[in-house]
Every structure is written in C-alpha cells, then in structure tokens.
Design a protein around this motif. Sequence first.
Motif, PDB file in Angstrom:
ATOM      1  N   SER A  85     -26.938  -7.031 -68.976  1.00  0.00           N
ATOM      2  CA  SER A  85     -27.920  -6.855 -67.909  1.00  0.00           C
ATOM      3  C   SER A  85     -28.747  -8.123 -67.862  1.00  0.00           C
ATOM      4  CB  SER A  85     -28.821  -5.645 -68.223  1.00  0.00           C
ATOM      5  OG  SER A  85     -29.942  -5.582 -67.362  1.00  0.00           O
ATOM      6  N   PRO A 129     -26.008  -8.082 -64.732  1.00  0.00           N
ATOM      7  CA  PRO A 129     -26.477  -7.758 -63.382  1.00  0.00           C
ATOM      8  C   PRO A 129     -27.971  -7.477 -63.330  1.00  0.00           C
ATOM      9  CG  PRO A 129     -25.398  -5.862 -64.363  1.00  0.00           C
ATOM     10  CD  PRO A 129     -25.281  -6.970 -65.356  1.00  0.00           C
ATOM     11  N   THR A 132     -28.527  -3.186 -58.991  1.00  0.00           N
ATOM     12  CA  THR A 132     -27.241  -2.874 -58.367  1.00  0.00           C
ATOM     13  C   THR A 132     -27.196  -1.368 -58.131  1.00  0.00           C
ATOM     14  OG1 THR A 132     -26.227  -4.677 -59.650  1.00  0.00           O
ATOM     15  CG2 THR A 132     -24.736  -3.105 -58.599  1.00  0.00           C
ATOM     16  N   ARG A 133     -26.587  -0.960 -57.034  1.00  0.00           N
ATOM     17  CA  ARG A 133     -26.546   0.469 -56.707  1.00  0.00           C
ATOM     18  C   ARG A 133     -25.553   1.185 -57.634  1.00  0.00           C
ATOM     19  NH1 ARG A 133     -26.349  -1.295 -51.355  1.00  0.00           N
ATOM     20  NH2 ARG A 133     -24.216  -0.530 -51.114  1.00  0.00           N
ATOM     21  N   THR A 134     -26.065   1.817 -58.666  1.00  0.00           N
ATOM     22  CA  THR A 134     -25.248   2.576 -59.607  1.00  0.00           C
ATOM     23  C   THR A 134     -25.949   3.905 -59.888  1.00  0.00           C
ATOM     24  OG1 THR A 134     -26.343   1.777 -61.620  1.00  0.00           O
ATOM     25  CG2 THR A 134     -24.588   0.398 -60.703  1.00  0.00           C
ATOM     26  N   ALA A 170     -30.892  -2.922 -53.616  1.00  0.00           N
ATOM     27  CA  ALA A 170     -29.988  -3.222 -54.731  1.00  0.00           C
ATOM     28  C   ALA A 170     -28.649  -3.747 -54.227  1.00  0.00           C
ATOM     29  CB  ALA A 170     -29.778  -1.969 -55.572  1.00  0.00           C
ATOM     30  N   MET A 171     -28.001  -4.550 -55.051  1.00  0.00           N
ATOM     31  CA  MET A 171     -26.729  -5.177 -54.677  1.00  0.00           C
ATOM     32  C   MET A 171     -25.626  -4.135 -54.546  1.00  0.00           C
ATOM     33  SD  MET A 171     -24.662  -8.294 -56.598  1.00  0.00           S
ATOM     34  CE  MET A 171     -25.879  -9.534 -56.158  1.00  0.00           C
ATOM     35  N   ASP A 172     -24.770  -4.327 -53.568  1.00  0.00           N
ATOM     36  CA  ASP A 172     -23.577  -3.498 -53.395  1.00  0.00           C
ATOM     37  C   ASP A 172     -22.660  -3.716 -54.600  1.00  0.00           C
ATOM     38  OD1 ASP A 172     -21.086  -2.431 -52.690  1.00  0.00           O
ATOM     39  OD2 ASP A 172     -21.261  -3.054 -50.602  1.00  0.00           O
ATOM     40  N   PRO A 173     -22.240  -2.660 -55.284  1.00  0.00           N
ATOM     41  CA  PRO A 173     -21.359  -2.828 -56.449  1.00  0.00           C
ATOM     42  C   PRO A 173     -20.081  -3.594 -56.132  1.00  0.00           C
ATOM     43  CG  PRO A 173     -22.169  -0.569 -56.335  1.00  0.00           C
ATOM     44  CD  PRO A 173     -22.589  -1.240 -55.062  1.00  0.00           C
ATOM     45  N   LEU A 176     -20.722  -7.297 -56.551  1.00  0.00           N
ATOM     46  CA  LEU A 176     -20.777  -7.671 -57.966  1.00  0.00           C
ATOM     47  C   LEU A 176     -19.384  -7.628 -58.587  1.00  0.00           C
ATOM     48  CD1 LEU A 176     -22.601  -8.452 -60.312  1.00  0.00           C
ATOM     49  CD2 LEU A 176     -22.887  -6.018 -60.813  1.00  0.00           C
ATOM     50  N   HIS A 194     -27.217 -12.418 -59.558  1.00  0.00           N
ATOM     51  CA  HIS A 194     -28.523 -12.159 -58.950  1.00  0.00           C
ATOM     52  C   HIS A 194     -29.390 -13.408 -59.082  1.00  0.00           C
ATOM     53  CE1 HIS A 194     -26.977  -8.088 -59.383  1.00  0.00           C
ATOM     54  NE2 HIS A 194     -27.949  -7.642 -58.622  1.00  0.00           N
TER      55      HIS A 194
END
Length: 243
Positions: A85, A129, A132-134, A170-173, A176, A194
Amino acid sequence: MHRLDVTDRPGFAAVADRVEEQLGGIDLLVNNAGVGLSAPMSTAGFDDWDRMLAVNLGGVVNGVVTVVPRIRRHGRGGHVVNTASMAGLIPMLDAGGIYTTTKFAVRGLSASLRLALAPDRIGVTCLCPGLTRTRILDPVGGADAPAGTPTFDATRDPVNAEFALAQGSAMDPAVLAACVVDAVRANDAYVIAHAEFDDELDALHAEVLAAVRHDVPVAPGRRAVEERRRALVDEVKNSIATG
C-alpha cells in the motif's frame, strides 16, 4: 475459481494443488488479500493486532511459502506480486496504524524476496496502491464476521470521514490492474500508480536523509562490511536489470 482463506495454510496448499492440476503449474502468484479495519493503534488490543497481521502479512507469507516452491520446481521462472500500500511507504494516523505496520512489513518482505528469488528467474513486484475502489472496508469474514469485529464508521474520526468521502474519487481497479500487468512484464520492483503521493515521498526521503548523523565516526571495519553487503545487493540487482 477457488474460495480461499489466506490464513488457512492447509487450505492454501489444497487450492494450490488443484490449480496445478488444472493448469499444469503455477507461474504467477498475486498475494492481494487484505483487510483495512482495526481499532486505533493507540487503544488496540492483541486481538486487533492478531487479526490484521494474520491476513495482511501472514496471508502473504502463506502464499510465498506455499506457492514459490511450486514455481521454482518447474524451472521456467515466474513472478510474485505482493500487495502492500502507499501506507507501506508513508505513515498513517492512529486509525490506520496497525494497517501501516502490516504494509511496511509486506514491502520489506517483497524487496528482500526479489533479491532471494533472482537466481531462479522469479521476479517480485511490490504493489503500493493509494485509494482504489475495493471491498477492503468489509469486516473480516463478511456476514459471518465474529462478534467484536471492527466495522467501518465514517463518523468515528476525521481520518475515517475523509476516507469515506474520497471513495468517490478512488482509482478504478482495472486501471491499477493494467499497471500491475506492465510491471510483471517489465519485472519492476514497484507499482506506484497514484502520482498524488510524489511530493510526500520526496519529503519523506529528505526527512530520512536529514536524520543521518555525519558527525559520528564510522569505524573502517564496519564500513567495509556494509560496502561488501551493498556490493552483493548491487550485483543481484544488476543481474535482474540485465535479465
């Protein structure tokens, strides 16, 4: 697809056996499972620490110990991706302190493992990361989570409130994931997608360098030991760079 609890070592081995049978071997290991909920570091008890360490760090160790020998055994090389992370590079506040501890450990594990596995042509990449969208805020165990398992509360403190607000950006998985694929193909040591952290990383680097005491004498023998160690590390890194 196989369901797996990464803290279950016999279960990990059983899944690895089935994957090998179905695919004829394992070439890529991605240690990605992680949880983000825990009590604040300053008030956490042993259960809070044990839960986070078991998944975020123990899960990576279990993946390495279970799968890397299988990759080494077929002799055609391979790759390991360990998800740390940005919290494995920079500190978080009280609410994320235990999480930070686990991710710093994953980063150190990955950096050393990269050197250790280079002779076997097994690359190692550490994924760091940011937002991020998780589903990292889901309680461990989901709907079956044991009583007392932390749940995310956006009103608990300013850090949680800001984190909840930021999820909308948040970043689209998938974005990433594409960066991870690039890193595996290039055998990169890190994935840091990022860019909003670049100034903070610069500041941290400067802070560390500023802490070095140049007024304290260095014994020649001690310097010689570290120079030999560094030369060995550089030799392995050069072998990775030249393929």
